[in-house]
Design an enzyme around this catalytic site. Structure first.
Site, PDB file in Angstrom:
ATOM      1  N   ALA A 163      -4.857  -5.534  -6.883  1.00 31.95           N
ATOM      2  CA  ALA A 163      -5.450  -4.205  -7.069  1.00 31.95           C
ATOM      3  C   ALA A 163      -4.492  -3.184  -6.484  1.00 31.95           C
ATOM      4  CB  ALA A 163      -6.819  -4.131  -6.398  1.00 31.95           C
ATOM      5  N   GLY A 165      -4.409   0.801  -4.218  1.00 28.78           N
ATOM      6  CA  GLY A 165      -5.155   1.774  -3.435  1.00 28.78           C
ATOM      7  C   GLY A 165      -4.254   2.894  -2.996  1.00 28.78           C
ATOM      8  N   GLY A 166      -4.788   3.800  -2.190  1.00 26.88           N
ATOM      9  CA  GLY A 166      -4.048   4.995  -1.808  1.00 26.88           C
ATOM     10  C   GLY A 166      -2.800   4.710  -1.008  1.00 26.88           C
ATOM     11  N   LEU A 167      -2.766   3.594  -0.294  1.00 27.96           N
ATOM     12  CA  LEU A 167      -1.583   3.278   0.507  1.00 27.96           C
ATOM     13  C   LEU A 167      -0.693   2.227  -0.133  1.00 27.96           C
ATOM     14  CD1 LEU A 167      -2.761   3.264   4.215  1.00 27.96           C
ATOM     15  CD2 LEU A 167      -1.366   4.943   3.026  1.00 27.96           C
ATOM     16  N   GLY A 168      -1.082   1.629  -1.239  1.00 32.14           N
ATOM     17  CA  GLY A 168      -0.155   0.690  -1.842  1.00 32.14           C
ATOM     18  C   GLY A 168      -0.777  -0.341  -2.748  1.00 32.14           C
ATOM     19  N   TRP A 169       0.128  -1.057  -3.442  1.00 31.27           N
ATOM     20  CA  TRP A 169      -0.277  -2.196  -4.246  1.00 31.27           C
ATOM     21  C   TRP A 169      -0.686  -3.328  -3.334  1.00 31.27           C
ATOM     22  CZ3 TRP A 169      -1.456  -2.873  -9.195  1.00 31.27           C
ATOM     23  CH2 TRP A 169      -1.037  -1.885 -10.107  1.00 31.27           C
ATOM     24  N   LYS A 186      -0.118  -6.062   1.453  1.00 31.24           N
ATOM     25  CA  LYS A 186      -0.426  -4.680   1.085  1.00 31.24           C
ATOM     26  C   LYS A 186       0.830  -3.851   1.300  1.00 31.24           C
ATOM     27  CE  LYS A 186      -3.237  -0.743   2.398  1.00 31.24           C
ATOM     28  NZ  LYS A 186      -4.229  -0.223   3.360  1.00 31.24           N
ATOM     29  N   ASP A 277     -12.861   5.646   6.542  1.00 23.64           N
ATOM     30  CA  ASP A 277     -13.104   5.614   5.094  1.00 23.64           C
ATOM     31  C   ASP A 277     -14.143   4.563   4.706  1.00 23.64           C
ATOM     32  OD1 ASP A 277     -12.754   6.459   2.477  1.00 23.64           O
ATOM     33  OD2 ASP A 277     -11.114   5.055   2.083  1.00 23.64           O
TER      34      ASP A 277
END
Length: 730
Positions: A163, A165-169, A186, A277
């Protein structure tokens, strides 16, 4: 397409695809495009994170001062708090979670620096997956940097993407150094983003020490090809966001999820860390366990740097004051709302508030109160700790379940004593006096950590006036009184209570006003103001005060019992009935609630409801006999039918612990009813005809005369026996 004057590269989206410079004729700051829609991260089998909040800096070090904190490492209990069964979620095979074609959808591509859309298609052409932001020039990249088969740090073999997300694959890999276990790597979504790199480095520094059964494990931090990767455990299951689809989950399930995960947040808070978060996307259920994933937003409460979060969940003060324990708990309350009802506009019109007219919140009043406190605009009015929120949620869960199936779910309160004495047990006709209510209601527990706790215990044997005088000396710093005792909130609250009990209501008000100036959020001030208003004959004000206490303690029953009494005295029988019924349904040790419910039922002409409430008082209670006596008398009130008499006689016959004088009085009441409405069969040994019943009444009155304490009363009873006796020849 034009060529770059510096290197000859192609100019796309206003910047050179090679060197990143803008041509001389192009401004380095393009007009800002429309703001992007709020982003939510896709749930994953590994970890994802939301984008950083633009302009969010600074921090709050804690929530409400002086609040309880959860203990350190916790032991995971059964999901559902031992109260509700939650369907398990099967473990997901990691291989089945790998994405066949890993791509970042264009509507989720944003600049890591200025938060503006990047990589969007135009004129039928797809957007770039790598390039430079037209707004600020920051480089972006949305292509995976690791390929299947890559060996990272000589240890982790990449199997594919899970998947983003905002900080990385997020990549799935096997750890060849540790039994080929599944791990998640990550990486950075945008390798040119300095803030993202700093966040990853910060994770390496403290997240490896985070160890909690409900938090994803961080194993390592490695570098590969000039990029950094966090190595963490693989969590295979289903996110709460996916569990919520396609419809809201039952409120009991949502509460159970929150109760399970709050200790994990408390664990972080006790280490001066905030999660930032929390949302359904970032909680995974595997079998019967929950795990917090996506640790990318975790930071120290006094830290600096980017703050990661999601619109619709973040607290309103984040941009100005930074994250805190209070803002973390705000996100939990918001997640509960999103999980339990169709919350349209929660990322827009209602991003900090709750909508009106939600049927669920109208039906589940205590749950609604909890959400309102959890999302209060004032951080100091929210829950002070994860432990406190979990405790109140557990109380709300007990209510929700008890109301559904009628099965009591009592629990010991850490904030209130049991009832000091049952209230209103002498009669179900008319409400109890204010002094009886005040004397019988539960008492707020004294905080044992308070410096005056031991000192206050020495006043227990004094009468109210003596206690008030002694406490006044204490709080004014009398001779020999330690300074910490004089400044103690517990000592001042005890003084207010003593003044209420002694009738000094004005003096009690002065003490409470002083306490409110120091800490207006202290629920005990509302509680004692409610008692003071009851004593002064102002039940409407008492009702308002106890209602405020219910807002602060949505999972506690004592404030609801007090609110029921205040409502009853104020003439609001319907409202009082609702709270009495709720308290009695959840916990049968609140005997006052049973008698209060019976009184309200009678006020509403519901005789069967009153009798049923009294019949539910358990035989083990010291008030069982009083409840049975009240049920008997309720059965023969005007409007009864013959079957009511049979029921009353049966109850009387089963009462063994009843003195003879009271037994004979109840017998007379039942037999008088039999004269008015003869039953179909024998009653209390009398045939169902007037002559037999009159002889029974005569015997009853003569028996009472023998037991009467004075001559005058004996004569009255003998006269009554003679008057009811049927005519005879003898």
């Amino acid at each position: 397409m034009s060529a770059c004057a510096s290197c000859g590269g192609a100019i796309e989206d206003g910047y050179c695809t090679v060197c990143g410079l803008a041509p001389a004729a192009v401004s380095t700051i393009a007009p800002s495009p429309p703001a992007p829609p709020p982003a939510t991260s896709t749930p994953s089998s590994g970890n994802g994170s939301s984008r950083p909040s633009a302009g969010s800096r600074g921090s709050r070090s804690s929530g409400r001062s002086g609040s309880r904190r959860t203990s350190g490492r916790s032991v995971r209990g059964h999901l559902g708090a031992g109260l509700v069964e939650i369907p398990p979620v099967p473990y997901r095979d990691p291989a089945s979670a790998i994405l066949a074609d890993p791509q970042v959808p264009e509507n989720r591509r944003f600049c890591g620096n200025c938060d503006q859309p990047v990589g969007r298609g135009r004129d039928g052409k797809p957007g770039l997956t790598e390039g430079f932001c037209r707004n600020c020039g920051t480089r972006f990249s949305f292509t995976p940097k690791l390929l299947t088969g890559d060996l990272v740090a000589g240890q982790y073999e990449v199997l594919g993407c899970l998947a983003f997300g905002g900080l990385g694959w997020i990549y799935l890999a096997t750890d060849h150094n540790v039994s080929d276990r599944w791990v998640v790597l990550k990486g950075l979504l945008n390798t040119g983003d300095a803030d993202a790199l700093a966040a990853a480095v910060a994770e390496r520094q403290f997240l490896a020490q985070v160890e909690h059964p409900n938090i994803v494990r961080i194993y390592n931090f490695v570098q590969h090809a000039d990029a950094g990767y966090i190595v963490m455990e693989y969590v295979g299951g289903k996110s709460l966001k996916d569990i919520r689809r396609p419809a809201p989950v039952p409120v009991a399930h949502a509460i159970a999820y929150a109760i399970e995960v709050l200790p994990a947040l408390g664990y972080l808070h006790d280490r001066d860390l905030v999660y930032c978060d929390f949302k359904p996307d970032n909680v995974i259920q595997t079998e019967e366990q929950l795990k917090l994933i996506d640790m990318g937003g975790v930071r120290a409460t006094d830290g600096d740097g980017p703050i990661y979060g999601t619109v619709g969940y973040q607290a309103p003060e984040i941009a100005s004051e930074g994250p805190s324990v209070s803002s973390d708990l705000f996100t939990v309350a918001r997640a509960l709302a999103v999980m339990t009802f169709d919350f349209k506009g929660f990322q827009g019109q209602y991003k900090f508030t709750l909508p009106d007219g939600v049927p669920l919140l109208a039906e589940q009043e205590s749950f609604a109160r909890l959400l309102r406190r959890g999302t209060h605009t004032d951080p100091d009015r929210r829950f002070g700790s994860a432990g406190e929120m979990a405790e109140q949620l557990t109380g709300v869960l007990r209510e929700v379940l008890a109301v559904v199936d009628g099965t009591p779910r009592p629990a010991f309160s850490t904030l209130f004593s049991p009832e000091l004495q049952a209230i209103g047990t002498e009669s179900v006709d008319g409400h109890p006096a204010a002094q009886e209510i005040i004397a019988g209601l539960p008492m707020p527990q004294v905080d044992r950590a308070d410096p005056a706790a031991g000192f206050l215990a020495t006043f227990a044997a004094l009468d109210p006036a003596q206690r008030a005088a002694a406490l006044l000396t204490a709080v004014t710093g009398g001779a020999g009184v330690p300074a910490e005792v004089a400044e103690s909130a517990e000592a001042k609250l005890a003084l207010a209570r003593a003044r209420i009990d002694s009738g000094d209501l004005e003096g009690a008000g002065e003490v409470l006003a002083e306490l409110a100036a120091d800490d207006p959020a202290d629920w005990r001030i509302a509680w004692y103001n409610g008692l003071r208003s009851l004593a002064s004959g102002d039940p409407a004000a008492a009702r308002g005060a106890f209602d405020a206490a219910c807002d602060e303690l949505p999972g506690e029953l004592a404030p609801k019992l007090a609110l029921a009494f205040a409502s009853e005295v104020a003439g609001e029988a319907t409202q009082a009935m609702g709270y009495y019924r709720l308290v009695w349904t959840v916990d049968r040790s609140y005997i006052s609630a049973a008698f209060g419910l019976a009184r309200c039922c009678l006020a509403g002409k519901d005789r069967p409801g009153a009798i049923e409430a009294l019949s539910q008082v358990p035989e083990t209670s010291g008030y069982y006999t009083a409840a049975q006596v009240a049920a008997i008398r309720t059965s023969v009130l005007p409007g009864f039918v013959p079957d009511d008499l049979i029921d009353a006689a049966d109850r009387l016959g089963k009462l063994r612990a009843l003195d003879e004088e009271k037994r004979q009085r109840l017998t007379a009441e039942i037999l008088h009813g039999a004269l008015e409405h003869p039953p179909s069969g024998k009653i209390l040994g009398c045939k169902p005809d007037e002559r037999s019943v009159r002889f029974g009444l005569e015997r009853c009155y003569r028996a009472q005369a023998r037991l009467a304490p004075d001559r005058k009363r004996r004569i009255e009873l003998v006269d009554m026996a003679n008057s009811v006796r049927p005519r005879t020849l003898v």
